[in-house]
Scaffold this motif. Structure first.
Motif, PDB file in Angstrom:
ATOM      1  N   SER A 206       0.803  -1.287  -0.095  1.00  0.00           N
ATOM      2  CA  SER A 206      -0.187   0.040   0.022  1.00  0.00           C
ATOM      3  C   SER A 206       0.900   1.290  -0.144  1.00  0.00           C
ATOM      4  CB  SER A 206      -0.860  -0.054   1.177  1.00  0.00           C
ATOM      5  OG  SER A 206      -0.146  -0.187   2.417  1.00  0.00           O
TER       6      SER A 206
ATOM      7  N   PHE B 283      -0.102   4.753  -1.976  1.00  0.00           N
ATOM      8  CA  PHE B 283      -0.380   6.007  -1.236  1.00  0.00           C
ATOM      9  C   PHE B 283       0.739   7.087  -1.811  1.00  0.00           C
ATOM     10  CE2 PHE B 283      -2.597   3.574   2.075  1.00  0.00           C
ATOM     11  CZ  PHE B 283      -3.614   4.475   2.127  1.00  0.00           C
TER      12      PHE B 283
ATOM     13  N   GLY C 286      -1.149  10.183  -3.492  1.00  0.00           N
ATOM     14  CA  GLY C 286      -0.685  11.626  -2.783  1.00  0.00           C
ATOM     15  C   GLY C 286      -0.102  12.267  -3.907  1.00  0.00           C
TER      16      GLY C 286
ATOM     17  N   VAL D 111      -7.767   8.529  -2.683  1.00  0.00           N
ATOM     18  CA  VAL D 111      -6.981   8.421  -1.402  1.00  0.00           C
ATOM     19  C   VAL D 111      -7.875   7.717  -0.353  1.00  0.00           C
ATOM     20  CG1 VAL D 111      -6.087   9.853   0.510  1.00  0.00           C
ATOM     21  CG2 VAL D 111      -5.175  10.238  -2.062  1.00  0.00           C
TER      22      VAL D 111
ATOM     23  N   GLY E 123      -8.097   4.059  -0.826  1.00  0.00           N
ATOM     24  CA  GLY E 123      -7.085   3.521  -0.100  1.00  0.00           C
ATOM     25  C   GLY E 123      -7.116   3.479   1.197  1.00  0.00           C
ATOM     26  N   ILE E 124      -7.466   4.506   1.850  1.00  0.00           N
ATOM     27  CA  ILE E 124      -7.724   4.414   3.247  1.00  0.00           C
ATOM     28  C   ILE E 124      -8.660   3.250   3.781  1.00  0.00           C
ATOM     29  CG2 ILE E 124      -8.627   5.696   5.535  1.00  0.00           C
ATOM     30  CD1 ILE E 124      -7.473   8.230   4.055  1.00  0.00           C
TER      31      ILE E 124
END
Length: 440
Positions: free
Chosen positions: A335, A339, A343, A422, A425-426
């Motif tokens: 991951s 990110f 990001g 994002v 992804g969290i």
């Protein structure tokens, strides 16, 4: 053929991207009838969008619709021949203009040279042999004779060109007029047939529904195949997790479904572009740009949806056989790369978006604020309706073609797409930790 002179307003473009998916989603989620019937609404919709091809008749299984196709082919053929004739008219018109310009230029030059030649010959005869005057006179005589010779050749070529180009231009103009009228009358014929079908359509739909054969029950083999297909088909809602991550998952699902309906808009717009270009001879200056910008935004917004539903292409030779806990562990370890990418996309998009609205654009308050020339309070205090209606206010970066659509909204969609990615992804990260801790 009549011309279509239509440019999509910018506000209509954005309004369509927002309203069309909402309406399409509401229609798609309506309860569906188990019985197969022909719809009057769909019939009129096809009549409006594809009636020129007789598709509304074919939808109702009426072979009368085949009559439209040869007429439509005649329109395309007439437009093609008209385009050829128009090119010939343009070429011959240019040839005539160039020939007339040559005659206007060369005839006076030749006449002047012919008038000066006797005097030059006399100077040549009277000049002393070997002297500077003799050499100058010889040069002037040769120059005048060359000018006369070349001028006469150009005059003859221009006259020959005129004799050829003028009749060809007249013939091409006659052909152009004929094919334009042919296409126009064929088009009016189709419109008349469509108007008649618009009146007859309710009766045609009733007749088509009355002629529908009764549905036969599915065999055992067909029932088993249907059950297998339903079992293999995984509903999107099954990807939504429990707890607070489920809110992020539902947001990704909603955004993915929302932008998926934009593909239907592309079909409609490109259909309009093809018809406008090849039937009416009026290509648009906005259809292509509008659609590739729309697809760019769709790609960014749908990223979180594709991540949630595991639709991204990946090589999972080693990943697929792993147990859920090992998959979660692999996802957690990798991951960090996700990110870094997401990001970077979010931060870069934020910079791009502010740069896009910071382009000087009239007296737009938003652009002044984004460039730091006024404070946020001053921008809000002076905001009024003119910021939306004043044509001198561009609100930042615009495209370079004639449509001049503002590009800054697309840059902000990049920000939204990066933010959704994002967040998803969290959500994925939290679910993987949940699998490791709870084992499910």
């Amino acid at each position: 053929m009549p011309q279509i002179d239509f440019t999509l307003p910018h506000w209509a473009y954005w309004l369509g991207l927002i309203l069309f998916p909402l309406v399409a989603a509401a229609l798609a989620k309506r309860p569906k009838s188990t019985e197969r019937t022909y719809s009057l609404f769909i019939g009129y919709f096809i009549l409006i969008t594809g009636g020129i091809l007789g598709l509304h008749r074919l939808y109702l299984k009426s072979l009368v619709g085949l009559i439209y196709i040869p007429i439509f082919i005649c329109i395309l053929y007439a437009n093609s021949e008209g385009q050829t004739a128009r090119s010939v008219v343009s070429d011959m018109s240019n040839a005539v203009r160039q020939a007339e310009r040559t005659l206007d230029r060369e005839i006076p030059r030749v006449e002047t040279a012919e008038a000066d030649l006797p005097g030059l010959l006399q100077k040549q005869a009277t000049a002393e042999a070997g002297s500077l005057d003799k050499r100058r006179a010889d040069r002037d005589v040769k120059r005048a004779q060359k000018r006369i010779e070349q001028g006469r050749e150009r005059i003859e070529e221009a006259k020959t060109e005129l004799q050829t180009a003028r009749p060809a231009m007249v013939t091409a103009e006659a052909d152009l007029t004929f094919w334009r009228n042919f296409a126009k009358y064929a088009f009016w014929l189709i419109l008349a047939a469509m108007a008649i079908d618009a009146v007859l359509l309710p009766g045609l739909v009733r007749k088509a529904n009355a002629n529908l054969p009764p549905e036969r029950p599915l065999s055992e083999t067909e029932l088993k195949l249907k059950e297998l297909e339903d079992a293999e088909r995984k509903d999107d809602s099954s990807y939504v997790s429990s707890g607070w991550t489920g809110r992020i998952d539902r947001l990704s699902l909603f955004c993915g479904e929302f932008v998926s309906y934009w593909a239907v808009i592309a079909v409609i717009v490109y259909y309009f572009e093809v018809m406008s270009r090849y039937v009416f001879g009026s290509p648009t200056n906005w259809a292509h740009e509008a659609m590739y910008l729309m697809f760019g935004m769709q790609y960014l917004i749908a990223g979180s949806y594709a991540m949630l539903t595991e639709s991204h292409v990946r090589v999972d030779i080693f990943y697929a056989p792993l147990s859920p806990r090992r998959k979660a562990l692999v996802d957690l370890l990798t991951s960090v790369f996700f990110f870094i990418f997401a990001g970077t996309l979010l931060v870069t998009s934020w910079i791009f978006a502010f740069d896009a609205i910071a382009v000087p654009s009239g007296n737009g308050l938003l652009s002044d604020w984004s460039r730091g020339q006024i404070t946020t309070g001053e921008m809000l205090a002076n905001w009024n309706l003119s910021q939306w209606t004043d044509t001198n206010i561009r609100w930042g970066e615009i495209s370079f073609n004639e449509w001049e659509v503002p590009l800054w909204p697309m840059k902000w969609v990049m920000v939204i797409g990066g933010l959704l990615l994002v967040l998803q992804g969290i959500s994925k990260f939290a679910r993987d930790i949940r699998v490791l801790v709870r084992g499910a």
